[in-house]
Design a protein around this motif. Sequence first.
Motif, PDB file in Angstrom:
ATOM      1  N   ALA A  19       4.232  22.019 -17.444  1.00  0.00           N
ATOM      2  CA  ALA A  19       4.114  22.475 -16.024  1.00  0.00           C
ATOM      3  C   ALA A  19       4.697  21.271 -15.321  1.00  0.00           C
ATOM      4  CB  ALA A  19       2.543  22.274 -15.533  1.00  0.00           C
ATOM      5  N   ASN A  20       5.585  21.412 -14.366  1.00  0.00           N
ATOM      6  CA  ASN A  20       6.298  20.474 -13.703  1.00  0.00           C
ATOM      7  C   ASN A  20       5.307  20.008 -12.391  1.00  0.00           C
ATOM      8  OD1 ASN A  20       8.490  20.132 -15.406  1.00  0.00           O
ATOM      9  ND2 ASN A  20       9.449  22.048 -14.394  1.00  0.00           N
ATOM     10  N   VAL A  21       5.230  18.897 -12.201  1.00  0.00           N
ATOM     11  CA  VAL A  21       4.467  18.244 -10.982  1.00  0.00           C
ATOM     12  C   VAL A  21       5.349  17.300 -10.453  1.00  0.00           C
ATOM     13  CG1 VAL A  21       2.402  16.986 -10.289  1.00  0.00           C
ATOM     14  CG2 VAL A  21       2.283  18.398 -12.500  1.00  0.00           C
ATOM     15  N   THR A  22       5.463  17.647  -9.181  1.00  0.00           N
ATOM     16  CA  THR A  22       6.517  16.833  -8.399  1.00  0.00           C
ATOM     17  C   THR A  22       5.349  15.861  -7.247  1.00  0.00           C
ATOM     18  OG1 THR A  22       8.161  18.717  -8.374  1.00  0.00           O
ATOM     19  CG2 THR A  22       8.233  16.784  -6.513  1.00  0.00           C
ATOM     20  N   VAL A  23       5.777  14.694  -7.427  1.00  0.00           N
ATOM     21  CA  VAL A  23       4.895  13.689  -6.544  1.00  0.00           C
ATOM     22  C   VAL A  23       5.834  12.778  -5.421  1.00  0.00           C
ATOM     23  CG1 VAL A  23       3.074  11.718  -6.604  1.00  0.00           C
ATOM     24  CG2 VAL A  23       3.234  13.405  -8.528  1.00  0.00           C
ATOM     25  N   THR A  24       5.131  12.960  -4.277  1.00  0.00           N
ATOM     26  CA  THR A  24       5.855  12.264  -3.078  1.00  0.00           C
ATOM     27  C   THR A  24       5.246  11.206  -2.843  1.00  0.00           C
ATOM     28  OG1 THR A  24       7.073  14.215  -2.586  1.00  0.00           O
ATOM     29  CG2 THR A  24       7.218  12.394  -0.838  1.00  0.00           C
ATOM     30  N   LEU A  25       5.604  10.076  -2.583  1.00  0.00           N
ATOM     31  CA  LEU A  25       4.930   8.696  -2.176  1.00  0.00           C
ATOM     32  C   LEU A  25       5.603   8.282  -1.096  1.00  0.00           C
ATOM     33  CD1 LEU A  25       4.539   6.640  -5.499  1.00  0.00           C
ATOM     34  CD2 LEU A  25       2.997   8.433  -4.474  1.00  0.00           C
ATOM     35  N   LYS A  26       4.879   7.486  -0.086  1.00  0.00           N
ATOM     36  CA  LYS A  26       5.132   6.829   0.998  1.00  0.00           C
ATOM     37  C   LYS A  26       4.630   5.493   0.970  1.00  0.00           C
ATOM     38  CE  LYS A  26       5.256   7.109   5.998  1.00  0.00           C
ATOM     39  NZ  LYS A  26       4.778   7.815   7.360  1.00  0.00           N
ATOM     40  N   ASN A  27       5.682   4.514   1.031  1.00  0.00           N
ATOM     41  CA  ASN A  27       5.323   3.210   1.181  1.00  0.00           C
ATOM     42  C   ASN A  27       4.873   2.720   2.377  1.00  0.00           C
ATOM     43  OD1 ASN A  27       5.607   0.254   0.724  1.00  0.00           O
ATOM     44  ND2 ASN A  27       7.435   0.122  -0.238  1.00  0.00           N
ATOM     45  N   LEU A  28       3.513   1.987   2.533  1.00  0.00           N
ATOM     46  CA  LEU A  28       3.049   1.583   3.879  1.00  0.00           C
ATOM     47  C   LEU A  28       3.536   0.263   3.978  1.00  0.00           C
ATOM     48  CD1 LEU A  28      -0.060   3.842   3.481  1.00  0.00           C
ATOM     49  CD2 LEU A  28       1.934   4.429   4.820  1.00  0.00           C
ATOM     50  N   GLY A  29       3.804  -0.513   3.098  1.00  0.00           N
ATOM     51  CA  GLY A  29       3.990  -2.026   3.134  1.00  0.00           C
ATOM     52  C   GLY A  29       5.289  -2.503   3.671  1.00  0.00           C
ATOM     53  N   VAL A  84      10.174   3.205  -3.915  1.00  0.00           N
ATOM     54  CA  VAL A  84      10.071   3.561  -2.991  1.00  0.00           C
ATOM     55  C   VAL A  84      10.406   2.561  -1.993  1.00  0.00           C
ATOM     56  CG1 VAL A  84       8.651   4.762  -1.193  1.00  0.00           C
ATOM     57  CG2 VAL A  84       8.010   4.912  -3.753  1.00  0.00           C
ATOM     58  N   PRO A  85      11.312   2.670  -0.951  1.00  0.00           N
ATOM     59  CA  PRO A  85      11.727   1.398  -0.124  1.00  0.00           C
ATOM     60  C   PRO A  85      10.400   1.244   1.056  1.00  0.00           C
ATOM     61  CG  PRO A  85      12.665   3.610   0.638  1.00  0.00           C
ATOM     62  CD  PRO A  85      12.101   3.769  -0.712  1.00  0.00           C
ATOM     63  N   ALA A  86      10.668   0.103   1.609  1.00  0.00           N
ATOM     64  CA  ALA A  86       9.732  -0.270   2.611  1.00  0.00           C
ATOM     65  C   ALA A  86       9.399   0.742   3.622  1.00  0.00           C
ATOM     66  CB  ALA A  86       9.607  -1.682   3.080  1.00  0.00           C
ATOM     67  N   SER A 145       0.841  -1.230  -0.052  1.00  0.00           N
ATOM     68  CA  SER A 145      -0.045   0.112  -0.046  1.00  0.00           C
ATOM     69  C   SER A 145       0.859   1.128   0.016  1.00  0.00           C
ATOM     70  CB  SER A 145      -0.915   0.100   1.252  1.00  0.00           C
ATOM     71  OG  SER A 145      -1.881  -1.199   1.141  1.00  0.00           O
ATOM     72  N   VAL A 146       0.410   2.452  -0.774  1.00  0.00           N
ATOM     73  CA  VAL A 146       1.121   3.503  -0.884  1.00  0.00           C
ATOM     74  C   VAL A 146       0.331   4.822  -0.651  1.00  0.00           C
ATOM     75  CG1 VAL A 146       0.653   3.965  -3.271  1.00  0.00           C
ATOM     76  CG2 VAL A 146       3.015   4.644  -2.391  1.00  0.00           C
ATOM     77  N   GLU A 147       0.988   5.717  -0.195  1.00  0.00           N
ATOM     78  CA  GLU A 147       0.187   6.806   0.202  1.00  0.00           C
ATOM     79  C   GLU A 147       0.781   8.107  -0.740  1.00  0.00           C
ATOM     80  OE1 GLU A 147      -1.032   8.666   4.212  1.00  0.00           O
ATOM     81  OE2 GLU A 147       0.826   9.408   3.867  1.00  0.00           O
ATOM     82  N   ILE A 148       0.075   8.787  -1.196  1.00  0.00           N
ATOM     83  CA  ILE A 148       0.414  10.141  -1.955  1.00  0.00           C
ATOM     84  C   ILE A 148       0.442  11.283  -0.996  1.00  0.00           C
ATOM     85  CG2 ILE A 148       0.097  11.722  -3.974  1.00  0.00           C
ATOM     86  CD1 ILE A 148      -1.477   9.590  -5.444  1.00  0.00           C
ATOM     87  N   SER A 149       1.659  11.489  -0.594  1.00  0.00           N
ATOM     88  CA  SER A 149       2.029  12.166   0.580  1.00  0.00           C
ATOM     89  C   SER A 149       1.910  13.666   0.193  1.00  0.00           C
ATOM     90  CB  SER A 149       3.209  11.796   1.550  1.00  0.00           C
ATOM     91  OG  SER A 149       4.322  11.871   0.595  1.00  0.00           O
ATOM     92  N   ASN A 150       2.527  13.993  -0.913  1.00  0.00           N
ATOM     93  CA  ASN A 150       2.514  15.265  -1.190  1.00  0.00           C
ATOM     94  C   ASN A 150       2.711  15.512  -2.811  1.00  0.00           C
ATOM     95  OD1 ASN A 150       3.009  18.239  -0.395  1.00  0.00           O
ATOM     96  ND2 ASN A 150       4.857  17.920  -1.336  1.00  0.00           N
ATOM     97  N   VAL A 151       2.036  16.438  -3.252  1.00  0.00           N
ATOM     98  CA  VAL A 151       2.172  17.081  -4.724  1.00  0.00           C
ATOM     99  C   VAL A 151       2.264  18.447  -4.934  1.00  0.00           C
ATOM    100  CG1 VAL A 151       0.818  16.905  -7.056  1.00  0.00           C
ATOM    101  CG2 VAL A 151       0.580  15.144  -5.281  1.00  0.00           C
TER     102      VAL A 151
END
Length: 749
Positions: free
Chosen positions: A118-128, A154-156, A101-107
């Motif tokens: 347009a530049n879009v920066t996405v930050t993911l957080k690995n919940l697994g 994304v590391p665990a 499971s992953v969370e989109i923590s910031n955009v």
Amino acid sequence: MYFVDASTLQPRTELYLGEYFYLVFDLRQFSGPLYVTISQGGNVIAAGTVNGGYVYGLPMEILPPINQGQTYTYVVSVYDANTGRQLGTASASYVEKYCPSVEISNVAWTNFVYGTRANVTVTLKNLGQSGWTYTVSAWTQGGSTGRASTSLSVPAGGSAATTLSLPVTSFSSTSDTLVVEASCAGGQWHVTARYPVQIVPPRPGPFSFTVATVQARLGQPTTFTIGAKNLGYDANLVSLSIPGVQYSVNLPSTAPAGSTVPIQVTFTPAVAGEYSLTATLTYKSPVTGATYQDTVSVPVVVYAELAVSAEDQMGNPVPINASIDGQRNSTLWVLPGTHTVSVPSVVQLSPDSKLVFSGWSNGQNTPTISVNVQGNTVVQAVYTRMYKITLNLGPAMPSGAEWAAGGSTYSKEIPQYVSIGDGARWALQALYVNGQPVSSLSFVVTGPAVVSASWVKQFRVVVDCGHVACINGGSRLERWVNAGGNFSVALPQYVPINSTARWRLAGQPAVQLVVDRPVTITPNYVKQYLVELGYVINTATGAGSPVIVQSLWADAGSTMSVDVNSLRPPEAPGVSYRLAGIKMNGQPASQTFAVTGPASAFAVWDMYYYLDVSTPMGTATGSGWYLAGSTAVVKVEQTSYGFLVRDVFEGWVDDQGHVYRNATLAIQVNRPMALRAVWGKDYSNTFWLTGGLAASGVVVWRRREVTTAISTLTKRIGATFTKRTASRKIELEPIKEEETRVWAQEEKK
């Protein structure tokens, strides 16, 4: 019993598509042969006999289909392989997923501007429990942008970020929704997030331009129009710049999308020629304020003015017919390059005045020149305004006419005299300019003029004295006299040559005549020399300085006689002269001689002095005449006379009181002289008579008897001759004969 990751051997409670893992069961508490069954959901999936005392793992892999989020429970049953008796059971569960499971923590994103990215920066957080690579995608829901995707590992339990570049390719509204998605397993599982965004409308422009070639004159304002068509969104026009020129612009404030607006430009060209101006239109978006620029090249043809002017030497403009490139015109607008300019050489203004081409202001001096035009150019022809000068100079000089520049000083050398033959000439009496008398022919030319002259005839009168400087230090006088005039001159009677020679005029010193032809007068001068007459006195030591008695002038070649008696030196008592001869210029000569040059004639005389020698006793020799400066010897026959009281010779005394001791005396006779012998009494043979008086304390001194001939000798003899005495402390003075003076003995102190 539990599950572990096949690669890390870490316990797991979640397992993901494609992962390898082990189902681990620990049989170390058992021994002997064991029969083991593994079942899931009531179904045996594996069974077999193993030995107790070990930990066993059953390798497994998660394969599709995936039941996302479903929990699977596995049961391990252990039996005694010999008896079949169940020894025990154990179970373990895991949750099956496509990916952790992953969370989109910031955009975060940059502006969405139409036509840009347009530049879009996405930050993911690995919940697994395992690191995973996800597919990250972004797009706008309303279709303002395209879709962009990328992979992100994304590391665990960790986070990672990536940036997507979205092209803003469509504009239908100023608002849209940004969709961000994280997925795995080819999109079989995903998580999305939505964000409202502003869409910046499309940029204004670019502009296309239309402009005609601009014809302009250098330095003069010229107006032209640029048509600017907006090929894009609405634009606010900011400025139009044209570097390198002076200009002004009438610029509309807006240019709606698709419209063409006129831009009126007025510029003043500073450079002539054919070239292009670069105009830059600056405009901006009325929505974003973003500024844009488009350029247009404006072809221009700029003509330079080539003008021809003319002025005279005084700076006054003059009318001429000039031509430029073959066209009779004083001004022409031309392109840069070489052009031909011509002006007339002479412009006749009237019979007495004209203009004469003298040169150009640029230094060229021919009427037709080539002019290199690079800018507005004025070439100035310079003319000299000339006026006729009429010359009426007869009869001495030819008449005629000359031209002179106005404003200049006209000068003409009119000779004071014009020869018309040997000894005759014309003499200038007066000069006239336009009837007015002038002292010399030099005047400022302000217009035509008439010059005239009047003359008088003159004849030359010459007084020529040859080598004689008879006239003011010169030997020749030349004078011009008007015909019929009088001439007179006074000649000197004598003309010095030097201190010993001169000229004597043999004729009348005054000359007068009326001049009607050339005349030469030759005075007769006779040379004379100075003759000096005198005498020279010889002595034993040589000749003395000449004494001039008379100086006179005698004509050269005449004869003179020397009168020696008139040249005799003045005599005096005891002095006599004897003629020794005559000398002419230092050489022996006779009394008569011819005058051939300066002469000095001297009578030579030997001078003698008389020496008078006398003595009151006996005889003395040496008296007589002696050559002046010679030596005479005088002596007495003997030096003493008598017995007990003797007359003794004590010396000679001359007439000046000089005393000489020697009885035989050699003396230089340099004047008339008198020598007298001086005698004294000697009582030394009778000294014994005075002894008794000295012993009794009384000193007796008897003065010698001194016989002199003159009283002056007595005083000097008394002071000169030493007195004999027994005591040096007693001062003696002369006493009369037979007189005795007595001093007390105490007076001898």
